[in-house]
Design an enzyme around this catalytic site. Structure first.
Site, PDB file in Angstrom:
ATOM      1  N   SER A 144       0.850  -1.196   0.000  1.00  0.00           N
ATOM      2  CA  SER A 144       0.000   0.000   0.000  1.00  0.00           C
ATOM      3  C   SER A 144       0.881   1.239   0.000  1.00  0.00           C
ATOM      4  O   SER A 144       2.010   1.213   0.521  1.00  0.00           O
ATOM      5  CB  SER A 144      -0.899   0.018   1.249  1.00  0.00           C
ATOM      6  OG  SER A 144      -1.560   1.263   1.396  1.00  0.00           O
ATOM      7  N   TYR A 158      -1.711  -0.448  10.189  1.00  0.00           N
ATOM      8  CA  TYR A 158      -1.846  -0.882   8.799  1.00  0.00           C
ATOM      9  C   TYR A 158      -0.627  -0.469   7.990  1.00  0.00           C
ATOM     10  O   TYR A 158      -0.028  -1.280   7.271  1.00  0.00           O
ATOM     11  CB  TYR A 158      -3.121  -0.291   8.200  1.00  0.00           C
ATOM     12  CG  TYR A 158      -3.341  -0.645   6.753  1.00  0.00           C
ATOM     13  CD1 TYR A 158      -3.807  -1.909   6.389  1.00  0.00           C
ATOM     14  CD2 TYR A 158      -3.090   0.277   5.740  1.00  0.00           C
ATOM     15  CE1 TYR A 158      -4.009  -2.246   5.066  1.00  0.00           C
ATOM     16  CE2 TYR A 158      -3.286  -0.047   4.411  1.00  0.00           C
ATOM     17  CZ  TYR A 158      -3.748  -1.308   4.080  1.00  0.00           C
ATOM     18  OH  TYR A 158      -3.932  -1.638   2.766  1.00  0.00           O
TER      19      TYR A 158
END
Length: 251
Positions: A144, A158
């Site tokens: 990501s 995350y």
């Protein structure tokens, strides 16, 4: 030099979002698929949809919890045997939506770190072992843009988990240089999936646009790909050098 066609593709986290979107695109290209996730009823619906639209392909499904390394280690070769081999493994399964550190969400954040880091590690172990035996294959690790810098609030765990995946994929890539096994790290930006619910910003793209960009990037088999390439490649370069107070306001 043109890349080989990866006919047999295994996708984890395939029951929804980017995983299901990739399955639909690859099915339309005539690829055979092994689809795994925890939610088997959604996998079965997706399998039936794909076979109805593309009856010439093969689609096999299985329940798999990436938090269970033994299940991954046993499940991947079983799926490979059922499909006749795996040419590309897309390690896509992951979770998000954490809490700010120190606000009582330690268990949630730990689950994100465990699933995204250890779960992906289990997938990579199984995939690369299979590819070493075959002498070829393409491992795709879905990271990501949140991995570029430390992220605040609900994205802290995350982002940290995805940063770990960048290092994991690069280490595997270094280990496999000169072999017939390729490793690609893809860094999606803000795409309208469940994991980005409530985070719509000026660079957010709809799911179809994001999946199209993701599949195109995977097919090129680069070392690293930002998805979509524009604007996330230049934005990622900017993120690396912004002072933390500025980054905090933008994030």
């Amino acid at each position: 030099m043109p890349r080989p066609v990866r006919q047999r593709i295994l996708i984890t986290g395939a029951s929804s979002g980017l995983g299901a979107g990739m399955a639909r695109r690859f099915a339309a290209q005539g690829r055979d698929l092994a689809l795994v996730a925890r939610r088997t009823h959604l996998l079965d619906q997706l399998r039936d949809e794909l076979l109805a639209a593309h009856p010439a392909i093969r689609v096999v499904t299985a329940a798999m919890d990436v938090d269970d390394p033994a299940a991954v280690a046993g499940g991947v070769p079983a799926l490979a045997a059922e499909l006749g081999g795996i040419d590309r493994f897309v390690a896509n399964a992951g979770i998000g939506n954490g809490r700010s550190v120190g606000t009582g969400g330690a268990a949630v954040n730990r689950a994100i770190l465990a699933t995204n880091v250890l779960g992906t590690h289990a997938q990579c172990e199984a995939a690369v072992q299979l590819f070493r035996t075959q002498g070829s294959g393409h491992l795709v690790v879905v990271s990501s843009v949140a991995s570029i810098r430390g992220m605040q609030g609900s994205r802290t765990a995350y982002g940290a988990s995805k940063a770990a995946l960048n290092a994991l994929a690069e280490g595997i890539r270094a280990d496999l240089l000169g072999t017939g096994i390729r490793v690609t790290t893809v860094l999606p930006g803000y795409i309208e999936t469940d994991i980005n619910a409530g985070r719509r910003g000026p660079f957010t793209v709809d799911l179809d646009t994001g999946v199209d960009a993701l599949v195109a990037a995977v097919e090129r088999e680069p070392v690293r790909a930002y998805v979509p390439e524009w604007p996330w490649r230049p934005v990622s370069a900017l993120l690396r050098v912004l002072p933390l107070p500025v980054l905090r306001r933008l994030a």
